[in-house]
Design a protein around this motif. Sequence first.
Motif, PDB file in Angstrom:
ATOM      1  N   VAL A 217       0.860  -1.218   0.161  1.00 11.43           N
ATOM      2  CA  VAL A 217      -0.028  -0.058   0.003  1.00 11.43           C
ATOM      3  C   VAL A 217       0.909   1.308  -0.150  1.00 11.43           C
ATOM      4  CG1 VAL A 217      -1.900  -1.374   1.319  1.00 11.43           C
ATOM      5  CG2 VAL A 217      -0.104   0.089   2.640  1.00 11.43           C
ATOM      6  N   ASP A 218       0.340   2.300  -0.396  1.00 11.37           N
ATOM      7  CA  ASP A 218       1.063   3.646  -0.413  1.00 11.37           C
ATOM      8  C   ASP A 218       1.043   4.523   0.917  1.00 11.37           C
ATOM      9  OD1 ASP A 218       1.745   3.863  -3.574  1.00 11.37           O
ATOM     10  OD2 ASP A 218      -0.404   3.117  -3.330  1.00 11.37           O
ATOM     11  N   GLY A 219       0.004   4.108   1.494  1.00 12.47           N
ATOM     12  CA  GLY A 219       0.015   4.875   2.995  1.00 12.47           C
ATOM     13  C   GLY A 219      -0.869   4.213   3.826  1.00 12.47           C
ATOM     14  N   ILE A 220      -0.573   4.748   5.239  1.00 13.55           N
ATOM     15  CA  ILE A 220      -1.147   3.858   6.109  1.00 13.55           C
ATOM     16  C   ILE A 220      -2.170   5.192   6.934  1.00 13.55           C
ATOM     17  CG2 ILE A 220      -1.182   2.741   8.361  1.00 13.55           C
ATOM     18  CD1 ILE A 220      -0.304   0.918   6.385  1.00 13.55           C
ATOM     19  N   SER A 221      -3.203   4.481   7.465  1.00 15.71           N
ATOM     20  CA  SER A 221      -4.170   5.429   8.070  1.00 15.71           C
ATOM     21  C   SER A 221      -4.376   4.638   9.747  1.00 15.71           C
ATOM     22  CB  SER A 221      -5.597   5.520   7.861  1.00 15.71           C
ATOM     23  OG  SER A 221      -6.398   6.446   8.609  1.00 15.71           O
TER      24      SER A 221
ATOM     25  N   VAL B 152      -0.320   6.295  22.081  1.00 11.55           N
ATOM     26  CA  VAL B 152       0.862   5.124  22.393  1.00 11.55           C
ATOM     27  C   VAL B 152       0.780   4.532  20.647  1.00 11.55           C
ATOM     28  CG1 VAL B 152       1.174   2.899  23.028  1.00 11.55           C
ATOM     29  CG2 VAL B 152       0.323   4.640  24.529  1.00 11.55           C
ATOM     30  N   LEU B 153      -0.187   4.354  20.155  1.00 12.70           N
ATOM     31  CA  LEU B 153      -0.464   3.644  18.836  1.00 12.70           C
ATOM     32  C   LEU B 153       0.229   4.233  17.857  1.00 12.70           C
ATOM     33  CD1 LEU B 153      -1.242   1.174  17.235  1.00 12.70           C
ATOM     34  CD2 LEU B 153      -3.602   2.473  16.654  1.00 12.70           C
ATOM     35  N   ILE B 154       0.087   5.659  17.856  1.00 10.53           N
ATOM     36  CA  ILE B 154       0.780   6.641  16.714  1.00 10.53           C
ATOM     37  C   ILE B 154       2.554   6.432  16.543  1.00 10.53           C
ATOM     38  CG2 ILE B 154       1.077   8.698  15.591  1.00 10.53           C
ATOM     39  CD1 ILE B 154      -1.750   9.304  16.879  1.00 10.53           C
ATOM     40  N   PRO B 155       3.121   6.741  17.652  1.00  8.68           N
ATOM     41  CA  PRO B 155       4.312   6.712  17.910  1.00  8.68           C
ATOM     42  C   PRO B 155       4.988   5.147  17.537  1.00  8.68           C
ATOM     43  CG  PRO B 155       3.520   7.305  19.974  1.00  8.68           C
ATOM     44  CD  PRO B 155       2.526   7.303  18.979  1.00  8.68           C
ATOM     45  N   ALA B 156       4.136   4.171  17.985  1.00  4.24           N
ATOM     46  CA  ALA B 156       4.446   2.828  17.947  1.00  4.24           C
ATOM     47  C   ALA B 156       4.475   2.548  16.562  1.00  4.24           C
ATOM     48  CB  ALA B 156       3.544   1.861  18.871  1.00  4.24           C
ATOM     49  N   ALA B 157       3.331   3.069  16.020  1.00  2.00           N
ATOM     50  CA  ALA B 157       3.291   2.650  14.386  1.00  2.00           C
ATOM     51  C   ALA B 157       4.402   3.294  13.642  1.00  2.00           C
ATOM     52  CB  ALA B 157       2.108   2.853  13.793  1.00  2.00           C
ATOM     53  N   ALA B 158       4.657   4.563  13.930  1.00  2.00           N
ATOM     54  CA  ALA B 158       5.704   5.344  13.327  1.00  2.00           C
ATOM     55  C   ALA B 158       7.006   4.898  13.285  1.00  2.00           C
ATOM     56  CB  ALA B 158       5.821   6.912  13.897  1.00  2.00           C
ATOM     57  N   ARG B 159       7.301   4.003  14.432  1.00  2.00           N
ATOM     58  CA  ARG B 159       8.638   3.344  14.751  1.00  2.00           C
ATOM     59  C   ARG B 159       8.686   2.268  13.384  1.00  2.00           C
ATOM     60  NH1 ARG B 159       8.694   1.494  20.250  1.00  2.00           N
ATOM     61  NH2 ARG B 159       7.513  -0.260  19.256  1.00  2.00           N
ATOM     62  N   GLU B 160       7.900   1.855  12.958  1.00  2.02           N
ATOM     63  CA  GLU B 160       7.790   0.461  11.998  1.00  2.02           C
ATOM     64  C   GLU B 160       7.504   1.134  10.779  1.00  2.02           C
ATOM     65  OE1 GLU B 160       8.931  -2.485  13.145  1.00  2.02           O
ATOM     66  OE2 GLU B 160       8.758  -1.644  15.288  1.00  2.02           O
ATOM     67  N   ILE B 161       6.603   2.097  10.675  1.00  2.00           N
ATOM     68  CA  ILE B 161       6.235   2.528   9.200  1.00  2.00           C
ATOM     69  C   ILE B 161       7.105   3.259   8.192  1.00  2.00           C
ATOM     70  CG2 ILE B 161       4.256   3.413   7.974  1.00  2.00           C
ATOM     71  CD1 ILE B 161       3.900   0.666   9.241  1.00  2.00           C
ATOM     72  N   GLU B 162       7.506   2.891   7.035  1.00  2.00           N
ATOM     73  CA  GLU B 162       8.294   3.898   6.396  1.00  2.00           C
ATOM     74  C   GLU B 162       7.619   4.732   5.249  1.00  2.00           C
ATOM     75  OE1 GLU B 162      11.137   1.140   4.566  1.00  2.00           O
ATOM     76  OE2 GLU B 162      11.915   0.705   6.639  1.00  2.00           O
ATOM     77  N   ILE B 163       6.225   4.289   4.993  1.00  2.00           N
ATOM     78  CA  ILE B 163       5.567   5.254   3.959  1.00  2.00           C
ATOM     79  C   ILE B 163       4.829   6.047   4.691  1.00  2.00           C
ATOM     80  CG2 ILE B 163       5.454   3.073   2.401  1.00  2.00           C
ATOM     81  CD1 ILE B 163       2.870   2.315   3.704  1.00  2.00           C
ATOM     82  N   PRO B 164       3.977   7.072   3.991  1.00  3.22           N
ATOM     83  CA  PRO B 164       3.346   8.014   4.547  1.00  3.22           C
ATOM     84  C   PRO B 164       2.395   7.630   5.464  1.00  3.22           C
ATOM     85  CG  PRO B 164       3.674   8.527   2.388  1.00  3.22           C
ATOM     86  CD  PRO B 164       4.235   7.509   2.674  1.00  3.22           C
ATOM     87  N   MET B 165       1.782   8.289   6.682  1.00  5.97           N
ATOM     88  CA  MET B 165       1.015   7.657   7.842  1.00  5.97           C
ATOM     89  C   MET B 165       0.181   8.944   8.115  1.00  5.97           C
ATOM     90  SD  MET B 165       1.673   5.325  11.114  1.00  5.97           S
ATOM     91  CE  MET B 165       2.131   6.921  12.172  1.00  5.97           C
ATOM     92  N   ILE B 166      -1.097   8.547   8.201  1.00 12.09           N
ATOM     93  CA  ILE B 166      -1.953   9.442   8.930  1.00 12.09           C
ATOM     94  C   ILE B 166      -2.655   9.049  10.084  1.00 12.09           C
ATOM     95  CG2 ILE B 166      -2.470  10.930   6.712  1.00 12.09           C
ATOM     96  CD1 ILE B 166      -4.952   9.447   6.595  1.00 12.09           C
ATOM     97  N   ALA B 167      -2.924   9.696  10.978  1.00  9.61           N
ATOM     98  CA  ALA B 167      -3.230   9.340  12.184  1.00  9.61           C
ATOM     99  C   ALA B 167      -4.837   9.512  12.374  1.00  9.61           C
ATOM    100  CB  ALA B 167      -2.994  10.259  13.491  1.00  9.61           C
TER     101      ALA B 167
END
Length: 330
Positions: free
Chosen positions: A137-141, A160-175
Amino acid sequence: MLRTRFTEVFGVEHPIVQGGMMWAGRAELAAAVSQAGGLGIVTGLTQPTPAALREEIARTRDLTDKPFGVNLTILPSISPPPYAEYRQAIIDGGVKIVEIAGGNPATHLPYLKDAGIKVLHKCTSVKHAVKAQQVGVDGISIDGFECAGHPGENDTPGLVLIPAAAREIEIPMIASGGFADARGLVAALALGAHGVNMGTRFLCTAESPVAQVVKEQIVANSELDTQLIFRTMGNTARVADNAISRRVVEIERAGGTFDDVRDLVAGARGRKVFEDGDLDAGIWSAGQCQGLIHDIPTCADLIARMVREAEELITGRLTNAVVAGAGVRP
């Protein structure tokens, strides 16, 4: 202007997305959000047939020349919708962004990618976000526990979830989940996201195609005015507090099964809430961010206000913060 990896990859002006909402994600709302510089989303399955979705996509394009997307929610069902036909309607409509929620996006990715469509996948856990990234996929929500609709079963809040995901996700991510104003947008950026996704906040705007009384109830509600239903069934959903949602919770606590609440939670009853303004006709999704919503602005006013106040926060209060001993003083 707030430019992030999300705005660059998905080609929108502001890092603000309108979530796909059943019965509410129609052309008027999606176009208003996109016209204001955000990313509006038409909810695919709100339309009764793939042909109707084609018409709704065309209607949205008549209202804006800015990028907009279509949500395709994949859920287990005894009689599933014709997902392949809905997907083809999206492709035929020339849509360039699709938000997939619910099931694994891998089934649809080859078709969407071949059509040059960027895919934003909605996840409620780091595990699922990583898997979605792996399949292309091109991005994560990433959707925290505060959200309306289905927050997953881990009960992990966005903080907690946003920074935990940011540590693992390299593609664009929105919260997603709990966002309604500039403070939330700035917080999401600080936690590692590249923008925010808002459902309940956009439900309560002038262009939202739901009854005025629903919008007024959201303004009147606090962060406490939601119920968690289907907890005992492993399919938790956060909905507005009303007579029906309280009854569903009571039945579950008494050991009831889905068959015991089936009629109460029927989608047609929830649609009646939005269209007729009968707040106790059925269940309707609303997030805890109700407690942060105090007006019913146009989408243009809401987005402009959020961007302006976010920039003021970043360049003002946060820039001027000084470290004083063990704390930070504005």
